[in-house]
Design an enzyme around this catalytic site. Structure first.
Site, short mmCIF file in Angstrom:
data_model
loop_
_atom_site.label_atom_id
_atom_site.label_comp_id
_atom_site.label_asym_id
_atom_site.label_seq_id
_atom_site.Cartn_x
_atom_site.Cartn_y
_atom_site.Cartn_z
N HIS A 105 142.47 42.75 58.76
CA HIS A 105 144.65 42.76 58.85
C HIS A 105 145.67 42.72 57.41
CE1 HIS A 105 141.81 39.59 57.27
NE2 HIS A 105 142.18 39.70 56.62
N HIS A 107 148.03 41.28 55.31
CA HIS A 107 148.50 39.79 54.86
C HIS A 107 150.46 40.27 54.86
CE1 HIS A 107 144.97 37.31 53.92
NE2 HIS A 107 144.92 38.86 54.00
P1 AMP Z 1 140.86 37.67 53.92
O1 AMP Z 1 140.82 37.48 52.61
O2 AMP Z 1 142.06 38.92 53.81
O3 AMP Z 1 140.17 37.66 54.89
O4 AMP Z 1 142.20 36.94 55.36
C1 AMP Z 1 141.85 36.01 55.56
C2 AMP Z 1 142.95 35.48 56.36
O5 AMP Z 1 142.70 34.50 57.31
C3 AMP Z 1 143.33 34.13 55.16
O6 AMP Z 1 144.38 34.16 53.98
C4 AMP Z 1 143.25 32.74 55.92
O7 AMP Z 1 144.26 31.45 55.62
C5 AMP Z 1 143.76 33.17 56.98
N1 AMP Z 1 143.38 32.57 58.55
C6 AMP Z 1 141.85 32.51 58.85
N2 AMP Z 1 141.83 31.23 60.19
C7 AMP Z 1 143.02 32.07 60.37
C8 AMP Z 1 143.08 31.42 61.68
N3 AMP Z 1 142.99 30.90 62.57
N4 AMP Z 1 145.44 31.46 61.55
C9 AMP Z 1 145.40 32.08 61.56
N5 AMP Z 1 145.22 32.64 59.39
C10 AMP Z 1 144.19 32.18 59.59
#
Ligand code: AMP
Length: 142
Positions: A105, A107
């Site tokens: 993903h 950000h």
């Molecule tokens: P990363 O640490 O780059 O893998 O980022 C994962 C992101 O996903 C974090 O910013 C979390 O806040 C976000 N996240 C986790 N679970 C969910 C969810 N169910 N829906 C939307 N965002 C999420």
């Protein structure tokens, strides 16, 4: 070499299959965008490809290109919707890099000088607020 298989039950895979809720912002044939539930700033949005890869290194190049195209589109909408002077685009690969969800993903985070980012993946946002933010970003795309 030991390789760990993509886990199809990760939360973003569930969101893509419609098995978990999200505040959707955008969808096309190859990508999907939605609000981060633990935003580091108001308007924090995530873009994911519809492809089972943990990180950029495993991602099909066609989907990497599609994700980049969607990131550009959503970044412009987030900037407009939140009147953001700056936009941070970040993509973490692997736990040592800080990745916590293992479906690739990107950000997209609005930035303003003098306003610090909140901690990563720490505090759940108010769902009514997230819904409104998603609507604002969708409106800014039109
Ligand atoms: P990363 O640490 O780059 O893998 O980022 C994962 C992101 O996903 C974090 O910013 C979390 O806040 C976000 N996240 C986790 N679970 C969910 C969810 N169910 N829906 C939307 N965002 C999420």
């Amino acid at each position: 070499m030991l390789t760990v298989a993509y886990d199809p039950n990760n939360i973003f895979a569930k969101i893509l299959r419609g098995e978990a809720p999200c505040f959707q912002v955008y969808e096309d044939e190859m990508t999907f965008a939605f609000m981060d539930v633990m935003p580091q700033a108001e308007g924090h949005t995530l873009v994911i490809p519809k492809y089972p890869a943990e990180d950029l290194l495993d991602l099909d190049p066609e989907y990497a290109a599609a994700m980049a195209k969607t990131v550009k589109k959503i970044a412009a909408a987030v900037k407009k919707a939140f009147d953001a002077p700056g936009i941070l685009v970040a993509q973490l690969n692997g736990a040592p890099a800080g990745q916590t969800v293992f479906h690739i993903h990107t950000h997209i985070i609005p930035r303003s000088q003098g306003i610090d980012l909140k901690l990563h993946a720490r505090q759940m946002a108010d769902f009514d607020e997230l819904k409104k933010h998603a609507e604002r970003i969708k409106a800014a795309m039109n």
